[in-house]
Design a protein around this motif. Structure first.
Motif, PDB file in Angstrom:
ATOM      1  N   LYS A 187      -4.625  14.740   9.542  1.00 14.55           N
ATOM      2  CA  LYS A 187      -4.717  15.111   8.340  1.00 14.55           C
ATOM      3  C   LYS A 187      -3.852  15.965   7.564  1.00 14.55           C
ATOM      4  N   ILE A 188      -3.654  17.252   8.292  1.00 14.29           N
ATOM      5  CA  ILE A 188      -2.596  18.536   8.052  1.00 14.29           C
ATOM      6  C   ILE A 188      -1.568  18.212   7.883  1.00 14.29           C
ATOM      7  N   ASP A 189      -0.533  17.781   9.150  1.00 11.62           N
ATOM      8  CA  ASP A 189       0.201  17.330   9.606  1.00 11.62           C
ATOM      9  C   ASP A 189       0.821  15.664   9.007  1.00 11.62           C
ATOM     10  N   LEU A 190      -0.108  14.777   8.497  1.00  4.23           N
ATOM     11  CA  LEU A 190       0.102  14.164   7.781  1.00  4.23           C
ATOM     12  C   LEU A 190       0.589  14.098   6.070  1.00  4.23           C
ATOM     13  N   GLU A 191      -0.516  14.968   6.256  1.00  7.82           N
ATOM     14  CA  GLU A 191      -0.656  15.524   4.409  1.00  7.82           C
ATOM     15  C   GLU A 191       0.932  16.269   4.187  1.00  7.82           C
ATOM     16  N   GLN A 192       1.179  16.726   4.773  1.00  2.00           N
ATOM     17  CA  GLN A 192       2.701  17.053   4.975  1.00  2.00           C
ATOM     18  C   GLN A 192       3.473  16.612   5.204  1.00  2.00           C
ATOM     19  N   PHE A 193       3.520  15.212   5.867  1.00  2.00           N
ATOM     20  CA  PHE A 193       4.490  14.390   5.940  1.00  2.00           C
ATOM     21  C   PHE A 193       4.497  13.302   4.332  1.00  2.00           C
ATOM     22  N   ILE A 194       3.016  13.148   3.825  1.00  2.00           N
ATOM     23  CA  ILE A 194       3.354  12.827   2.722  1.00  2.00           C
ATOM     24  C   ILE A 194       3.738  13.698   1.809  1.00  2.00           C
ATOM     25  N   PHE A 195       3.722  14.712   1.261  1.00  3.42           N
ATOM     26  CA  PHE A 195       4.145  15.746   0.199  1.00  3.42           C
ATOM     27  C   PHE A 195       5.971  15.617   0.560  1.00  3.42           C
ATOM     28  N   PHE A 196       6.149  16.054   1.543  1.00  5.77           N
ATOM     29  CA  PHE A 196       7.733  14.732   1.691  1.00  5.77           C
ATOM     30  C   PHE A 196       8.393  14.304   0.993  1.00  5.77           C
ATOM     31  N   MET A 197       7.633  13.094   1.941  1.00  2.05           N
ATOM     32  CA  MET A 197       8.023  11.248   0.996  1.00  2.05           C
ATOM     33  C   MET A 197       7.470  10.921  -0.003  1.00  2.05           C
ATOM     34  N   LYS A 202      12.345   4.383   7.459  1.00  3.91           N
ATOM     35  CA  LYS A 202      13.405   4.290   7.890  1.00  3.91           C
ATOM     36  C   LYS A 202      13.473   5.020   8.371  1.00  3.91           C
ATOM     37  N   LYS A 203      14.237   5.001   9.310  1.00  5.09           N
ATOM     38  CA  LYS A 203      15.207   6.088  11.138  1.00  5.09           C
ATOM     39  C   LYS A 203      15.915   7.149  10.211  1.00  5.09           C
ATOM     40  N   ASP A 204      17.061   7.056   9.014  1.00  6.17           N
ATOM     41  CA  ASP A 204      17.266   8.002   8.380  1.00  6.17           C
ATOM     42  C   ASP A 204      16.458   9.051   7.319  1.00  6.17           C
ATOM     43  N   GLU A 205      15.410   9.065   6.928  1.00  2.19           N
ATOM     44  CA  GLU A 205      14.426   9.933   6.439  1.00  2.19           C
ATOM     45  C   GLU A 205      13.396  10.199   7.484  1.00  2.19           C
ATOM     46  N   ILE A 206      12.930   9.313   8.647  1.00  2.00           N
ATOM     47  CA  ILE A 206      12.403  10.037   9.688  1.00  2.00           C
ATOM     48  C   ILE A 206      13.129  11.468  10.033  1.00  2.00           C
ATOM     49  N   VAL A 207      14.082  11.107  10.124  1.00  2.00           N
ATOM     50  CA  VAL A 207      15.367  11.900  10.953  1.00  2.00           C
ATOM     51  C   VAL A 207      15.444  13.441   9.871  1.00  2.00           C
ATOM     52  N   MET A 240       1.053  -1.107  -0.410  1.00  2.00           N
ATOM     53  CA  MET A 240      -0.160   0.157   0.214  1.00  2.00           C
ATOM     54  C   MET A 240       1.013   1.430   0.062  1.00  2.00           C
ATOM     55  N   THR A 241       0.454   2.281  -0.270  1.00  2.00           N
ATOM     56  CA  THR A 241       1.024   3.951  -0.984  1.00  2.00           C
ATOM     57  C   THR A 241       0.583   4.581   0.719  1.00  2.00           C
ATOM     58  N   LEU A 242       1.899   5.388   1.038  1.00  2.00           N
ATOM     59  CA  LEU A 242       1.346   5.939   2.166  1.00  2.00           C
ATOM     60  C   LEU A 242       0.259   6.769   1.875  1.00  2.00           C
ATOM     61  N   LYS A 243       0.125   7.053   1.239  1.00  2.00           N
ATOM     62  CA  LYS A 243      -1.096   7.883   0.879  1.00  2.00           C
ATOM     63  C   LYS A 243      -2.194   6.879   1.544  1.00  2.00           C
ATOM     64  N   THR A 244      -2.697   5.239   1.388  1.00  2.00           N
ATOM     65  CA  THR A 244      -2.941   4.723   1.416  1.00  2.00           C
ATOM     66  C   THR A 244      -3.408   4.576   2.424  1.00  2.00           C
ATOM     67  N   LEU A 245      -2.554   4.769   3.151  1.00  2.00           N
ATOM     68  CA  LEU A 245      -2.038   3.822   4.634  1.00  2.00           C
ATOM     69  C   LEU A 245      -2.562   5.301   5.924  1.00  2.00           C
ATOM     70  N   VAL A 246      -1.983   6.639   4.696  1.00  2.00           N
ATOM     71  CA  VAL A 246      -3.005   7.487   6.283  1.00  2.00           C
ATOM     72  C   VAL A 246      -4.445   7.617   5.830  1.00  2.00           C
ATOM     73  N   ARG A 247      -5.046   7.371   5.172  1.00  2.00           N
ATOM     74  CA  ARG A 247      -6.214   7.555   4.636  1.00  2.00           C
ATOM     75  C   ARG A 247      -6.992   6.391   5.687  1.00  2.00           C
ATOM     76  N   LYS A 248      -5.948   5.066   6.046  1.00  2.00           N
ATOM     77  CA  LYS A 248      -6.997   3.755   6.631  1.00  2.00           C
ATOM     78  C   LYS A 248      -6.478   4.187   8.297  1.00  2.00           C
ATOM     79  N   ASP A 286       8.808  10.719  -2.615  1.00  2.00           N
ATOM     80  CA  ASP A 286       9.236  10.004  -4.203  1.00  2.00           C
ATOM     81  C   ASP A 286      10.192   9.070  -3.238  1.00  2.00           C
ATOM     82  N   ILE A 287       9.620   8.772  -1.823  1.00  2.00           N
ATOM     83  CA  ILE A 287      10.788   7.920  -0.967  1.00  2.00           C
ATOM     84  C   ILE A 287       9.897   6.715  -0.837  1.00  2.00           C
ATOM     85  N   ASP A 288      10.327   5.357  -1.252  1.00  2.00           N
ATOM     86  CA  ASP A 288       9.686   4.057  -0.676  1.00  2.00           C
ATOM     87  C   ASP A 288       9.735   3.878   0.944  1.00  2.00           C
ATOM     88  N   ALA A 289      10.761   3.896   0.919  1.00  2.00           N
ATOM     89  CA  ALA A 289      11.430   3.563   2.617  1.00  2.00           C
ATOM     90  C   ALA A 289      10.714   5.144   2.996  1.00  2.00           C
TER      91      ALA A 289
END
Length: 309
Positions: A29-39, A47-52, A1-9, A41-44
């Motif tokens: 929703k606002i906070d997680l949409e910002q996270f989706i936008f940042f990520m 991962k800790k490095d991406e969160i940092v 599942m995509t990140l967008k789908t996971l956030v919706r669920k 093009d990133i599949d992982a």
């Protein structure tokens, strides 16, 4: 599942299973949409490095510290859900140490001079109106409200929600319900405060009888926090106090004056209804000159007399 789908669920789960209110879900929703936008093009993304990297990105923006902490908390809660549902093996936040220090914001207080000026004006104003007029009644109520604010340090929400059966000031106490519906008994002994409450109850007897609340307006409804704010602003304008004095500043002033009078911090915590002593300790920073006064006038060294021959 995509990140967008996971956030919706996840948001659906927040609404259906966790029974969160719409305001909270909207913030998530606002906070997680910002996270989706940042990520995007990133599949992982898990991962800790991406969160940092995302946290560093938030820190680079012109957000307040509280906003950054909330946005991180929203993402962290999302990953806790993914871990619980076994979509990921482990929440990456377990390996991330967050140190985001909020700037120290000192509580604003009212000067003793301004408090005296306000009370002198309102007591004098009461005598300018006929006792049968509503204006006189209104000022009587305003005096009682201000006396309670400065004499008890209670929150404006606590004052406005006092039930009439919980006003036992003749027994020297008021029962209130603070944050989290925690019951708190506030002792009340000051003769001016008690007198103001007695006069108010006499003048507003009919209105109080027809309401569940002690402090009421002319429509016999509960007095609102906004009405009290407007009342304070009105009087301050009339006596040329150009500071923005709010009801909560009475609470800060109450606590600071107790501290200045050498009341211990634990007692102040109890009176204010703070669940943590850390919240109360902010008042120790307000009067920075207190330490200088102690060292100047009460230093133990002054008691030691040495003959230096």
């Amino acid at each position: 599942m995509t990140l967008k789908t996971l956030v919706r669920k996840y948001l659906e789960n927040c609404k259906e299973q966790n029974n969160l209110n719409q305001k909270t879900i909207k913030a998530y929703k606002i906070d997680l949409e910002q996270f989706i936008f940042f990520m995007k093009d990133i599949d992982a993304f898990y991962k800790k490095d991406e969160i940092v990297r995302y946290i560093q990105h938030l820190n680079s923006l012109n957000f307040k510290v509280k906003t950054i902490k909330r946005k991180i908390a929203s993402v962290k809660a999302f990953f806790s859900y993914l871990e619980y549902e076994e979509i990921i093996e482990r929440n990456p936040f377990y390996k991330i140490k967050l140190k985001i220090k909020e700037p120290l914001i000192l509580p604003k207080t009212i000067s003793l001079k301004d408090i005296e000026k306000l009370f002198e004006y309102i007591y004098l104003e009461k005598s300018n109106y006929n006792e049968t007029s509503y204006k006189h009644k209104e000022i009587v109520r305003d005096i009682a409200v201000l006396e309670v604010l400065i004499g008890t340090g209670m929150r404006i929400s606590e004052l406005c929600n006092i039930k009439k059966e919980n006003m036992a000031y003749t027994n020297n106490e008021i029962k209130i319900y603070g944050k989290g519906a925690k019951e708190r008994i506030i002792p009340i002994y000051n003769k001016d405060t008690i007198a103001a409450l007695q006069i108010y109850e006499t003048v507003f007897y009919k209105e109080i009888c027809n309401s569940d609340y002690f402090f009421v307006n002319k429509r016999k409804k509960r007095l609102s926090s906004q009405s009290v704010r407007n009342m304070i602003k009105k009087y301050c304008k009339k006596i040329n106090i150009d500071k923005n004095i709010t009801p909560h500043m009475f609470r800060h002033t109450f606590a600071t004056m107790l501290l200045d009078d050498d009341v211990d911090i634990r007692s102040i915590q109890m009176l204010l209804g703070h669940s943590s002593i850390i919240t109360t300790q902010i008042y120790t920073h307000v009067r920075s000159n207190k330490k200088s006064q102690i060292m100047k006038n009460k230093n133990p060294r002054r008691m030691i007399i040495v003959n230096k021959g």
